[in-house]
Design a protein around this motif. Sequence first.
Motif, PDB file in Angstrom:
ATOM      1  N   UNK A 170       0.824  -1.214   0.000  1.00  0.00           N
ATOM      2  CA  UNK A 170       0.000   0.000   0.000  1.00  0.00           C
ATOM      3  C   UNK A 170       0.852   1.256   0.000  1.00  0.00           C
ATOM      4  N   UNK A 171       1.911   1.278   0.817  1.00  0.00           N
ATOM      5  CA  UNK A 171       2.769   2.459   0.883  1.00  0.00           C
ATOM      6  C   UNK A 171       3.472   2.715  -0.440  1.00  0.00           C
ATOM      7  N   UNK A 172       3.791   1.679  -1.177  1.00  0.00           N
ATOM      8  CA  UNK A 172       4.515   1.829  -2.444  1.00  0.00           C
ATOM      9  C   UNK A 172       3.590   1.901  -3.657  1.00  0.00           C
ATOM     10  N   UNK A 173       2.295   1.850  -3.443  1.00  0.00           N
ATOM     11  CA  UNK A 173       1.347   1.809  -4.563  1.00  0.00           C
ATOM     12  C   UNK A 173       1.288   3.157  -5.279  1.00  0.00           C
ATOM     13  N   UNK A 174       1.436   3.113  -6.598  1.00  0.00           N
ATOM     14  CA  UNK A 174       1.330   4.301  -7.442  1.00  0.00           C
ATOM     15  C   UNK A 174       0.663   3.912  -8.760  1.00  0.00           C
ATOM     16  N   UNK A 186      -7.096  -1.506  -6.965  1.00  0.00           N
ATOM     17  CA  UNK A 186      -6.060  -2.051  -6.082  1.00  0.00           C
ATOM     18  C   UNK A 186      -6.014  -1.281  -4.765  1.00  0.00           C
ATOM     19  N   UNK A 187      -6.144   0.037  -4.830  1.00  0.00           N
ATOM     20  CA  UNK A 187      -6.089   0.861  -3.626  1.00  0.00           C
ATOM     21  C   UNK A 187      -7.242   0.518  -2.679  1.00  0.00           C
ATOM     22  N   UNK A 188      -8.435   0.377  -3.211  1.00  0.00           N
ATOM     23  CA  UNK A 188      -9.584   0.097  -2.366  1.00  0.00           C
ATOM     24  C   UNK A 188      -9.489  -1.279  -1.718  1.00  0.00           C
ATOM     25  N   UNK A 189      -8.989  -2.261  -2.456  1.00  0.00           N
ATOM     26  CA  UNK A 189      -8.822  -3.593  -1.879  1.00  0.00           C
ATOM     27  C   UNK A 189      -7.793  -3.583  -0.755  1.00  0.00           C
ATOM     28  N   UNK A 190      -6.683  -2.909  -0.988  1.00  0.00           N
ATOM     29  CA  UNK A 190      -5.647  -2.858   0.048  1.00  0.00           C
ATOM     30  C   UNK A 190      -6.107  -2.042   1.252  1.00  0.00           C
ATOM     31  N   UNK A 191      -6.812  -0.951   1.000  1.00  0.00           N
ATOM     32  CA  UNK A 191      -7.285  -0.108   2.101  1.00  0.00           C
ATOM     33  C   UNK A 191      -8.248  -0.866   3.008  1.00  0.00           C
ATOM     34  N   UNK A 199      -6.415   5.947  10.228  1.00  0.00           N
ATOM     35  CA  UNK A 199      -7.312   6.193  11.347  1.00  0.00           C
ATOM     36  C   UNK A 199      -8.430   7.146  10.959  1.00  0.00           C
ATOM     37  N   UNK A 200      -8.152   8.044  10.014  1.00  0.00           N
ATOM     38  CA  UNK A 200      -9.142   9.015   9.562  1.00  0.00           C
ATOM     39  C   UNK A 200      -9.310   8.915   8.043  1.00  0.00           C
ATOM     40  N   UNK A 201     -10.458   9.360   7.564  1.00  0.00           N
ATOM     41  CA  UNK A 201     -10.715   9.367   6.117  1.00  0.00           C
ATOM     42  C   UNK A 201      -9.719  10.262   5.393  1.00  0.00           C
ATOM     43  N   UNK A 202      -9.317  11.348   6.052  1.00  0.00           N
ATOM     44  CA  UNK A 202      -8.370  12.276   5.429  1.00  0.00           C
ATOM     45  C   UNK A 202      -7.010  11.609   5.194  1.00  0.00           C
ATOM     46  N   UNK A 203      -6.620  10.678   6.083  1.00  0.00           N
ATOM     47  CA  UNK A 203      -5.355   9.959   5.896  1.00  0.00           C
ATOM     48  C   UNK A 203      -5.408   9.087   4.647  1.00  0.00           C
ATOM     49  N   UNK A 204      -6.532   8.440   4.439  1.00  0.00           N
ATOM     50  CA  UNK A 204      -6.692   7.585   3.266  1.00  0.00           C
ATOM     51  C   UNK A 204      -6.678   8.425   1.983  1.00  0.00           C
ATOM     52  N   UNK A 205      -7.353   9.570   2.002  1.00  0.00           N
ATOM     53  CA  UNK A 205      -7.398  10.445   0.825  1.00  0.00           C
ATOM     54  C   UNK A 205      -6.005  10.955   0.491  1.00  0.00           C
ATOM     55  N   UNK A 206      -5.244  11.332   1.521  1.00  0.00           N
ATOM     56  CA  UNK A 206      -3.886  11.837   1.302  1.00  0.00           C
ATOM     57  C   UNK A 206      -3.007  10.786   0.639  1.00  0.00           C
ATOM     58  N   UNK A 207      -3.119   9.526   1.099  1.00  0.00           N
ATOM     59  CA  UNK A 207      -2.328   8.459   0.496  1.00  0.00           C
ATOM     60  C   UNK A 207      -2.764   8.196  -0.946  1.00  0.00           C
ATOM     61  N   UNK A 208      -4.050   8.251  -1.198  1.00  0.00           N
ATOM     62  CA  UNK A 208      -4.558   8.020  -2.558  1.00  0.00           C
ATOM     63  C   UNK A 208      -4.054   9.088  -3.521  1.00  0.00           C
ATOM     64  N   UNK A 209      -4.175  10.338  -3.136  1.00  0.00           N
ATOM     65  CA  UNK A 209      -3.738  11.441  -4.008  1.00  0.00           C
ATOM     66  C   UNK A 209      -2.228  11.375  -4.226  1.00  0.00           C
ATOM     67  N   UNK A 210      -1.480  10.940  -3.204  1.00  0.00           N
ATOM     68  CA  UNK A 210      -0.034  10.852  -3.331  1.00  0.00           C
ATOM     69  C   UNK A 210       0.427   9.840  -4.361  1.00  0.00           C
ATOM     70  N   UNK A 218      -1.662  17.601  -8.923  1.00  0.00           N
ATOM     71  CA  UNK A 218      -1.918  18.931  -8.375  1.00  0.00           C
ATOM     72  C   UNK A 218      -3.392  19.311  -8.487  1.00  0.00           C
ATOM     73  N   UNK A 219      -4.019  18.941  -9.589  1.00  0.00           N
ATOM     74  CA  UNK A 219      -5.431  19.301  -9.790  1.00  0.00           C
ATOM     75  C   UNK A 219      -6.326  18.593  -8.780  1.00  0.00           C
ATOM     76  N   UNK A 220      -6.076  17.312  -8.535  1.00  0.00           N
ATOM     77  CA  UNK A 220      -6.887  16.572  -7.565  1.00  0.00           C
ATOM     78  C   UNK A 220      -6.653  17.112  -6.159  1.00  0.00           C
ATOM     79  N   UNK A 221      -5.428  17.442  -5.844  1.00  0.00           N
ATOM     80  CA  UNK A 221      -5.131  17.996  -4.526  1.00  0.00           C
ATOM     81  C   UNK A 221      -5.823  19.342  -4.335  1.00  0.00           C
ATOM     82  N   UNK A 222      -5.839  20.158  -5.397  1.00  0.00           N
ATOM     83  CA  UNK A 222      -6.462  21.478  -5.308  1.00  0.00           C
ATOM     84  C   UNK A 222      -7.977  21.380  -5.126  1.00  0.00           C
ATOM     85  N   UNK A 223      -8.589  20.282  -5.569  1.00  0.00           N
ATOM     86  CA  UNK A 223     -10.039  20.118  -5.415  1.00  0.00           C
ATOM     87  C   UNK A 223     -10.449  19.850  -3.964  1.00  0.00           C
ATOM     88  N   UNK A 224      -9.501  19.463  -3.114  1.00  0.00           N
ATOM     89  CA  UNK A 224      -9.726  19.214  -1.691  1.00  0.00           C
ATOM     90  C   UNK A 224     -10.904  18.277  -1.439  1.00  0.00           C
TER      91      UNK A 224
END
Length: 338
Positions: A170-174, A186-191, A199-210, A218-224
């Motif tokens: 999961x940490x290396x997924x891109x 793949x991300x949803x299955x691993x998550x 622990x929080x939904x925001x943590x999952x979103x941050x990893x996904x966008x990364x 940048x565009x997805x990050x800017x959409x918040x």
Amino acid sequence: MTPKKRTTRASPATTTITTTPVTNAQLKALIDQGVADALAARDADRSMNGDDSHNSGTGVRRHTPLACKCTYLDFMKCKPLYFKGTEGVVELTQWFERMETVFRISNYTVENQIKFATCTLLGSALTWWNSHVKTVGYDVAYAMTWTNLKKKMTDKYCPRGEIKKLEVEMWNLKVKGTDVVGYNQCFQELALMCARMFLEESDKIEKYVGGLPDMIHESVMASKPKIMQDAIEFATELMDKKISTLAECQAKNKRKLDNNNQAQQQPPKKSPATTNNQRNLTCYECGNQGHYKSDCPELKNQNHGNQAGGTGARGMVHALGGGETNQDLNDMEDDINA
């Protein structure tokens, strides 16, 4: 004169009210009793009218159909997956996802959730569940929540070492190239299997966008995005647009390249002046137009005849020296043939 009689008003009698103090417990009991009486009266009114819906204002009460409870047969018609306990982490994840989908569409009741779900267990998984029921008792086992059942099954069929491998993945997924759809799955299955990482939904979103490629990161990050589904939908739509634009540019460049190749392969067109000059040429040998004397067919025929006899004008000229130019040769041939 008779004196008027005076009347006197009797003073009102004083009433003495004695109050008895009421405790909180007694007050609560009175309130509960009042509520119970009101509910009983309402139920009696409903039974007399045959329905508990509101009056439509026309004197006829509307009848609202009661929701039909989901039976086991209805549940199985929604085609849940079976799980034997030997399929692995990915299959267990798919079992979770499919079961939750069936829950949403089957109109199930909470008290039947675990009963229906565990009826899809087979093989060693069914043996494990029956052993758990015997250990804690029927009532306790089937009173378990869906979240707790998922956790117990994850602990049972996803060993700590396997979970650790999934967390590293999961940490290396891109995103590979532009395959955002594959990344999403793949991300949803691993998550789902690495829930303790987020622990929080925001943590999952941050990893996904990364894990998104630079062209849309940048565009997805800017959409918040506030929830994962918003981030997934926006990233997928944005990548589709990028791919479509790239395909259009490639097609346009290919058309230009094809046009250039065709233009290079076509022979150059002769100008009208060149064509007219060729038509105005006059051969000094035969007097016809359209060719030089060196290309004259009559002269070539003569040369072939001279070469056959061994005494041609061209042979005599070449025998004189061989260093003359074509014009000199033509002049000398004219002199010899004269």
